[in-house]
Enzyme design. Structure first.
Site, short mmCIF file in Angstrom:
data_model
loop_
_atom_site.label_atom_id
_atom_site.label_comp_id
_atom_site.label_asym_id
_atom_site.label_seq_id
_atom_site.Cartn_x
_atom_site.Cartn_y
_atom_site.Cartn_z
N GLY A 91 0.81 -1.22 0.00
CA GLY A 91 0.00 0.00 0.00
C GLY A 91 0.83 1.26 0.00
N CYS A 92 1.95 1.23 0.71
CA CYS A 92 2.81 2.41 0.81
C CYS A 92 3.52 2.68 -0.51
CB CYS A 92 3.81 2.24 1.95
SG CYS A 92 2.98 2.02 3.53
N ASN A 93 3.85 1.62 -1.23
CA ASN A 93 4.46 1.79 -2.56
C ASN A 93 3.47 2.48 -3.49
OD1 ASN A 93 6.63 0.34 -1.56
ND2 ASN A 93 6.17 -1.53 -2.67
#
Length: 195
Positions: A70-72
């Site tokens: 998700g952070c990517n």
């Protein structure tokens, strides 16, 4: 009075029914000032919220960890929209509990921050806690998308839009990474128009 009414209108416009308030700090509250080691395009610098606010609104986004699914997506989406945030007069800074070495790699990677989005290191979670976010302790066995072990805690994914007077104009949480970026962009664009 005019500024107060504008703040109330902005806060009301971005309250989404059915979405829980993820962060304890809400629109209208003062954003805790901080300085932290940060990285942009793989180069370390010292980030100061107070100094950044002199240039315009700051989109302060907390995320669990660099090099995780998700952070990517969130970092890549912020990078893709970098020019739109800049056109609205806003700067963007991501904050996680990653160490600065990981963030140097993440900020330079063309797949993620792409040298366009700065990310700050909050290794002890002090900044996240100042914003009253939930910080979970590290658990053994978790790996990032590159297969490296994650040896740090995680702050919840929440974005604050901070206006130059140091107040929180909006808090975005409880939505998917791409929706988080889209909502933050919508807010700064509305703030830009209402000047």
């Amino acid at each position: 009075m005019h500024r107060f009414l504008l703040g109330a209108l902005v806060a009301g416009a971005f309250a989404l029914p059915g979405l829980p308030a993820v962060a304890a700090l809400n629109p209208g509250q003062s954003a805790p000032d901080f300085q932290a080691p940060a990285s942009l395009a793989g180069k370390t610098f010292s980030f100061s919220l107070k100094e950044s606010l002199k240039k315009g609104p700051v989109v302060l986004y907390f995320y669990p960890s660099a090099f995780t699914a998700g952070c990517n997506i969130q970092a890549h989406t912020f990078a893709e929209n970098h020019d739109k945030f800049k056109a609205a007069g806003a700067s963007v800074i991501g904050v996680s509990l990653d160490n600065i070495a990981r963030l140097n790699e993440f900020s330079a990677d063309p797949e993620y921050c792409a040298g366009k989005v700065a990310v700050a290191s909050d290794t002890g979670g002090k900044i996240a806690k100042a914003y009253e976010l939930t910080v979970r302790e590290a658990t053994s066995g978790k790996k990032d998308t590159r297969g490296a072990e994650l040896d740090h805690g995680f702050a919840e994914r929440t974005t604050f839009i901070v206006t130059p007077d140091g107040k929180i104009a909006a808090t975005v949480g409880g939505v998917a990474p791409q929706a988080n970026v889209a909502k933050a962009l919508e807010i700064v664009q509305r703030l830009s128009v209402s000047k």
